[in-house]
Design a protein around this motif. Structure first.
Motif, PDB file in Angstrom:
ATOM      1  N   ILE A   1       0.842  -1.183   0.000  1.00  4.96           N
ATOM      2  CA  ILE A   1       0.000   0.000   0.000  1.00  4.96           C
ATOM      3  C   ILE A   1       0.886   1.245   0.000  1.00  4.96           C
ATOM      4  O   ILE A   1       1.841   1.338   0.770  1.00  4.96           O
ATOM      5  CB  ILE A   1      -0.963  -0.028   1.208  1.00  4.96           C
ATOM      6  N   LYS A   2       0.613   2.160  -0.925  1.00  3.85           N
ATOM      7  CA  LYS A   2       1.410   3.393  -1.005  1.00  3.85           C
ATOM      8  C   LYS A   2       1.079   4.257   0.202  1.00  3.85           C
ATOM      9  O   LYS A   2      -0.065   4.670   0.387  1.00  3.85           O
ATOM     10  CB  LYS A   2       1.113   4.144  -2.299  1.00  3.85           C
ATOM     11  N   LEU A   3       2.094   4.531   1.001  1.00  6.62           N
ATOM     12  CA  LEU A   3       1.842   5.283   2.228  1.00  6.62           C
ATOM     13  C   LEU A   3       3.068   6.085   2.633  1.00  6.62           C
ATOM     14  O   LEU A   3       4.019   5.560   3.201  1.00  6.62           O
ATOM     15  CB  LEU A   3       1.436   4.320   3.357  1.00  6.62           C
TER      16      LEU A   3
ATOM     17  N   ALA B   1      -5.068   5.151   2.568  1.00  9.30           N
ATOM     18  CA  ALA B   1      -4.755   3.897   3.246  1.00  9.30           C
ATOM     19  C   ALA B   1      -5.880   3.487   4.185  1.00  9.30           C
ATOM     20  O   ALA B   1      -6.283   2.323   4.239  1.00  9.30           O
ATOM     21  CB  ALA B   1      -3.447   4.029   4.014  1.00  9.30           C
ATOM     22  N   ALA B   2      -6.414   4.454   4.930  1.00  7.32           N
ATOM     23  CA  ALA B   2      -7.493   4.150   5.875  1.00  7.32           C
ATOM     24  C   ALA B   2      -8.767   3.735   5.153  1.00  7.32           C
ATOM     25  O   ALA B   2      -9.530   2.896   5.650  1.00  7.32           O
ATOM     26  CB  ALA B   2      -7.758   5.354   6.769  1.00  7.32           C
TER      27      ALA B   2
ATOM     28  N   ASP C   1     -10.055  -3.311   7.428  1.00 11.02           N
ATOM     29  CA  ASP C   1     -10.088  -4.498   8.290  1.00 11.02           C
ATOM     30  C   ASP C   1      -8.921  -4.575   9.269  1.00 11.02           C
ATOM     31  O   ASP C   1      -8.726  -5.590   9.940  1.00 11.02           O
ATOM     32  CB  ASP C   1     -10.126  -5.774   7.438  1.00 11.02           C
ATOM     33  N   VAL C   2      -8.161  -3.501   9.395  1.00  8.65           N
ATOM     34  CA  VAL C   2      -6.973  -3.506  10.250  1.00  8.65           C
ATOM     35  C   VAL C   2      -7.356  -3.580  11.728  1.00  8.65           C
ATOM     36  O   VAL C   2      -8.254  -2.874  12.194  1.00  8.65           O
ATOM     37  CB  VAL C   2      -6.109  -2.245   9.987  1.00  8.65           C
TER      38      VAL C   2
ATOM     39  N   VAL D   1      -1.585   8.914  11.059  1.00 14.88           N
ATOM     40  CA  VAL D   1      -2.013   7.529  10.843  1.00 14.88           C
ATOM     41  C   VAL D   1      -2.922   7.060  11.975  1.00 14.88           C
ATOM     42  O   VAL D   1      -3.937   6.395  11.742  1.00 14.88           O
ATOM     43  CB  VAL D   1      -0.786   6.604  10.677  1.00 14.88           C
ATOM     44  N   SER D   2      -2.589   7.417  13.203  1.00 15.77           N
ATOM     45  CA  SER D   2      -3.410   7.001  14.341  1.00 15.77           C
ATOM     46  C   SER D   2      -4.784   7.639  14.298  1.00 15.77           C
ATOM     47  O   SER D   2      -5.798   6.986  14.599  1.00 15.77           O
ATOM     48  CB  SER D   2      -2.699   7.353  15.656  1.00 15.77           C
TER      49      SER D   2
END
Length: 247
Positions: free
Chosen positions: A58-60, A71-72, A77-78, A116-117
């Motif tokens: 995944i490009k991040l 990404a989110a 399903d993370v 990200v969080s």
């Protein structure tokens, strides 16, 4: 049975070093799927090819809000998020480039995990709570002048970890802080000192996830230095300051 078995994880900075070791370690413990995040997904081709469909590139770039949002939206399903992406400019504070380097380190090492969080906290909540693992450093607790601005960014990660732990407790998300010493990766190549293999760091961290441990000092150097710091903070900081000078 490992708590990781059957889980879905996202690892930032997965293309090398500890990030790559985390992907392999998660797979070895039975993770159902690992999203491997990197600025350049071509660097993940071998991981994807070897994993039999269990690794998704995944490009991040954690410094780019659009990458994080994408990404989110993709990885809904993370259940385990590992904020691993990091950079080091190897600068003291009086270096003429310290402000520029410090901004770059803060953007990746501190603001990146915030972005990200923030994006994945609702995902984790929807998937039962899950866990966030933030990769700090022993330099989160003691400033190493040879890594002055980096140490400051990692101190910010430690504070972020504490804050996230409090904020997300109500949704059942555990937040783990990891504080290694020298690790045998490209980032530490210029240091002539004993280094711990990234695979050993990963083993210790995933053991902590299984056991519910919230803070991890996963190698002899970090354990020793942190113990000294707890015993005599001023003396330990003075020793580190005199021993690890830039230049």
């Amino acid at each position: 049975m490992s708590k990781i078995e059957g889980q879905v994880a996202l690892v930032t900075g997965a293309n090398r070093g500890m990030g790559r070791a985390f992907v392999n370690g998660l797979l070895a413990r039975g993770a159902a799927k690992v999203y491997a995040g990197a600025r350049n997904t071509e660097a993940l081709a071998d991981l994807v090819a070897e994993a039999g469909g269990r690794v998704v590139a995944i490009k991040l770039d954690v410094t780019k809000a659009e990458d994080v949002a994408s990404a989110a939206a993709t990885a809904r399903d993370v259940s385990v998020l590992i904020n691993n992406a990091g950079t080091a400019g190897f600068s003291g504070f009086v270096n003429p480039d310290a402000v520029e380097l410090g901004r770059s380190e803060m953007d990746t090492n501190y603001f990146g995990p915030i972005r990200v969080s923030q994006a994945f906290a609702p995902v984790l909540k929807n998937n039962g709570g899950g866990a966030i693992i933030n990769i700090g450093s022993i330099a989160s607790h003691i400033n190493f002048p040879v890594l002055g601005t980096y140490s400051a960014s990692k101190a910010a990660v430690h504070s972020l970890t504490q804050g996230l732990r409090a904020e997300l407790a109500g949704q059942g998300t555990s937040v783990i802080g990891v504080y290694p010493g020298p690790v045998d990766t490209d980032m530490a190549a210029q240091f002539d000192s004993d280094k711990t293999a990234p695979q050993e760091i990963v083993r210790q961290v995933l053991d902590a996830l299984d056991s519910g441990q919230e803070e991890v000092f996963p190698d002899p150097v970090s354990s020793q230095v942190y113990g000294q710091f707890l015993s005599d903070p001023a003396a330990t900081a003075k020793y580190i300051g005199q021993t690890y000078l830039p230049g």
